[in-house]
Scaffold this active site. Structure first.
Site, PDB file in Angstrom:
ATOM      1  N   SER A 128       5.276  -0.677  -2.989  1.00  0.00           N
ATOM      2  CA  SER A 128       5.743  -1.994  -2.562  1.00  0.00           C
ATOM      3  C   SER A 128       6.731  -2.483  -3.605  1.00  0.00           C
ATOM      4  O   SER A 128       6.785  -1.951  -4.724  1.00  0.00           O
ATOM      5  CB  SER A 128       4.545  -2.955  -2.500  1.00  0.00           C
ATOM      6  OG  SER A 128       4.980  -4.298  -2.437  1.00  0.00           O
ATOM      7  N   TYR A 141      -3.699  -6.900  -5.335  1.00  0.00           N
ATOM      8  CA  TYR A 141      -2.797  -6.089  -4.496  1.00  0.00           C
ATOM      9  C   TYR A 141      -1.677  -5.491  -5.360  1.00  0.00           C
ATOM     10  O   TYR A 141      -1.383  -4.295  -5.275  1.00  0.00           O
ATOM     11  CB  TYR A 141      -2.211  -6.964  -3.382  1.00  0.00           C
ATOM     12  CG  TYR A 141      -1.232  -6.247  -2.482  1.00  0.00           C
ATOM     13  CD1 TYR A 141      -1.668  -5.343  -1.517  1.00  0.00           C
ATOM     14  CD2 TYR A 141       0.145  -6.459  -2.613  1.00  0.00           C
ATOM     15  CE1 TYR A 141      -0.769  -4.686  -0.693  1.00  0.00           C
ATOM     16  CE2 TYR A 141       1.052  -5.808  -1.792  1.00  0.00           C
ATOM     17  CZ  TYR A 141       0.592  -4.921  -0.833  1.00  0.00           C
ATOM     18  OH  TYR A 141       1.487  -4.259  -0.029  1.00  0.00           O
TER      19      TYR A 141
HETATM   20  P1  NAD Z   1      -0.338  -3.346   8.823  1.00  0.00           P
HETATM   21  O1  NAD Z   1      -1.532  -4.154   8.455  1.00  0.00           O
HETATM   22  O2  NAD Z   1       0.627  -3.911   9.796  1.00  0.00           O
HETATM   23  O3  NAD Z   1      -0.780  -1.905   9.314  1.00  0.00           O
HETATM   24  C1  NAD Z   1      -1.656  -1.144   8.517  1.00  0.00           C
HETATM   25  C2  NAD Z   1      -2.363  -0.130   9.371  1.00  0.00           C
HETATM   26  O4  NAD Z   1      -3.272   0.574   8.498  1.00  0.00           O
HETATM   27  C3  NAD Z   1      -3.204  -0.786  10.478  1.00  0.00           C
HETATM   28  O5  NAD Z   1      -3.027  -0.087  11.693  1.00  0.00           O
HETATM   29  C4  NAD Z   1      -4.628  -0.656   9.949  1.00  0.00           C
HETATM   30  O6  NAD Z   1      -5.601  -0.535  10.984  1.00  0.00           O
HETATM   31  C5  NAD Z   1      -4.543   0.597   9.099  1.00  0.00           C
HETATM   32  N1  NAD Z   1      -5.569   0.626   8.061  1.00  0.00           N
HETATM   33  C6  NAD Z   1      -5.886  -0.374   7.205  1.00  0.00           C
HETATM   34  N2  NAD Z   1      -6.906  -0.001   6.427  1.00  0.00           N
HETATM   35  C7  NAD Z   1      -7.260   1.246   6.814  1.00  0.00           C
HETATM   36  C8  NAD Z   1      -8.261   2.152   6.405  1.00  0.00           C
HETATM   37  N3  NAD Z   1      -9.152   1.827   5.467  1.00  0.00           N
HETATM   38  N4  NAD Z   1      -8.344   3.360   7.014  1.00  0.00           N
HETATM   39  C9  NAD Z   1      -7.465   3.687   8.001  1.00  0.00           C
HETATM   40  N5  NAD Z   1      -6.492   2.865   8.442  1.00  0.00           N
HETATM   41  C10 NAD Z   1      -6.394   1.656   7.853  1.00  0.00           C
HETATM   42  O7  NAD Z   1       0.387  -3.052   7.424  1.00  0.00           O
HETATM   43  P2  NAD Z   1       1.912  -2.677   7.106  1.00  0.00           P
HETATM   44  O8  NAD Z   1       2.618  -3.925   6.779  1.00  0.00           O
HETATM   45  O9  NAD Z   1       2.452  -1.757   8.133  1.00  0.00           O
HETATM   46  O10 NAD Z   1       1.704  -1.913   5.731  1.00  0.00           O
HETATM   47  C11 NAD Z   1       1.704  -0.489   5.635  1.00  0.00           C
HETATM   48  C12 NAD Z   1       1.823  -0.121   4.156  1.00  0.00           C
HETATM   49  O11 NAD Z   1       3.028  -0.677   3.629  1.00  0.00           O
HETATM   50  C13 NAD Z   1       0.698  -0.664   3.282  1.00  0.00           C
HETATM   51  O12 NAD Z   1       0.367   0.282   2.302  1.00  0.00           O
HETATM   52  C14 NAD Z   1       1.300  -1.897   2.655  1.00  0.00           C
HETATM   53  O13 NAD Z   1       0.689  -2.237   1.434  1.00  0.00           O
HETATM   54  C15 NAD Z   1       2.733  -1.440   2.478  1.00  0.00           C
HETATM   55  N6  NAD Z   1       3.688  -2.542   2.368  1.00  0.00           N
HETATM   56  C16 NAD Z   1       3.852  -3.457   3.377  1.00  0.00           C
HETATM   57  C17 NAD Z   1       4.772  -4.499   3.212  1.00  0.00           C
HETATM   58  C18 NAD Z   1       5.020  -5.553   4.263  1.00  0.00           C
HETATM   59  O14 NAD Z   1       5.756  -6.520   4.000  1.00  0.00           O
HETATM   60  N7  NAD Z   1       4.491  -5.428   5.475  1.00  0.00           N
HETATM   61  C19 NAD Z   1       5.497  -4.594   2.026  1.00  0.00           C
HETATM   62  C20 NAD Z   1       5.307  -3.660   1.026  1.00  0.00           C
HETATM   63  C21 NAD Z   1       4.388  -2.632   1.212  1.00  0.00           C
END
Ligand code: NAD
Length: 237
Positions: A128, A141
């Site tokens: 991130s 986080y």
């Molecule tokens: P999201 O919450 O939209 O989707 C995450 C998916 O992971 C969901 O389908 C959820 O069911 C699944 N998940 C969560 N915990 C789980 C587990 N224990 N086992 C299996 N599946 C699991 O999240 P996102 O925004 O798409 O984020 C994806 C990645 O990107 C994450 O690692 C997040 O930290 C990172 N990220 C997101 C952002 C943002 O702004 N959205 C920014 C930086 C980093």
């Protein structure tokens, strides 16, 4: 491909499928997996909590059984828990680290023997912008995402001699279910739109495009790095 049911993970899985990869789509949510992948002949789905003890073996065995091996591992599943530092609990700390860091470590370790057999093995982790920065209420986080950076660099060093590249993506603020509750606050949303010089939030497809690059032949000499996909947010004072 973990966390493939939604958001960034879903976009990466779909982008890989569009580029003729075969994908094991792993998520906690069976309905999302069904809805998104039932009609994808080159995808197989697995309902699993990545933090469960048996998850690494289940995930990697599924890839080997269905597709004969593992070429690219994308550790995307992640969670966020926010709160003022002094209110955060031991359980919250362990839960975030269990999903965002420990699971990534264990799943990658399980994949290594198969990655060693691949002609172009890749590991792509989801860090991130908070792999470098800190922000209010996000101390645990942010710690987990700093750990993703550290683990990625360590794995890049140890696995490089086997031809395996290991990198991490550093998204800024991307429109997904994870960021939705934060963006409900108009001030927070405006802050993040302004923080990126391009003046907007990002889309999951824009992160998927960077994942495609890291998975590509063109990225064969790229390892141990974080690739920012943040509209320039991290470099703006
Ligand atoms: P999201 O919450 O939209 O989707 C995450 C998916 O992971 C969901 O389908 C959820 O069911 C699944 N998940 C969560 N915990 C789980 C587990 N224990 N086992 C299996 N599946 C699991 O999240 P996102 O925004 O798409 O984020 C994806 C990645 O990107 C994450 O690692 C997040 O930290 C990172 N990220 C997101 C952002 C943002 O702004 N959205 C920014 C930086 C980093």
């Amino acid at each position: 491909m973990t966390g493939a049911g939604n958001g960034i993970g879903l976009s990466i899985a779909k982008a890989f499928l569009a580029h003729n990869a075969r994908v094991v789509a792993v998520d906690l949510d069976a309905d999302d997996l069904d809805r998104q992948f039932a009609s994808e002949p080159d995808a197989t789905t697995l309902v699993a909590d990545v933090a469960a003890d048996d998850a690494p073996a289940r995930i990697i065995n599924t890839a080997v059984e269905h597709f004969g091996g593992v070429d690219i591992l994308v550790n995307n599943a992640g969670i966020v828990i926010a709160g003022p530092f002094e209110t955060l609990t031991d359980d919250q700390f362990d839960t975030i680290m269990g999903v965002n860091v420990r699971a990534l470590f264990r799943i990658t370790r399980e994949a290594v023997p198969h990655l060693k057999e691949s002609a172009a093995p890749r590991v792509i982790n989801l860090g991130s912008i908070m792999s470098d920065l800190a922000g209010p209420t996000l101390s645990i986080y942010g710690t987990s995402k700093h750990a993703v950076a550290g683990l990625t660099k360590g794995m890049a060093v140890d696995l490089g001699p086997h031809g395996i590249t290991v990198n991490y993506l550093q998204p800024g603020s991307i429109v997904t279910k994870m960021s939705e509750p934060f963006m409900d606050d108009p001030e927070f949303k405006a802050y993040w739109e302004a923080k990126a010089p391009v003046g907007r939030l990002g889309q999951p497809e824009e992160v998927a495009a960077a994942a495609l690059f890291l998975a590509s032949e063109e990225a064969r000499f790229v390892s141990g790095v974080g690739l920012n996909v943040d509209g320039g947010a991290i470099v703006q004072f």
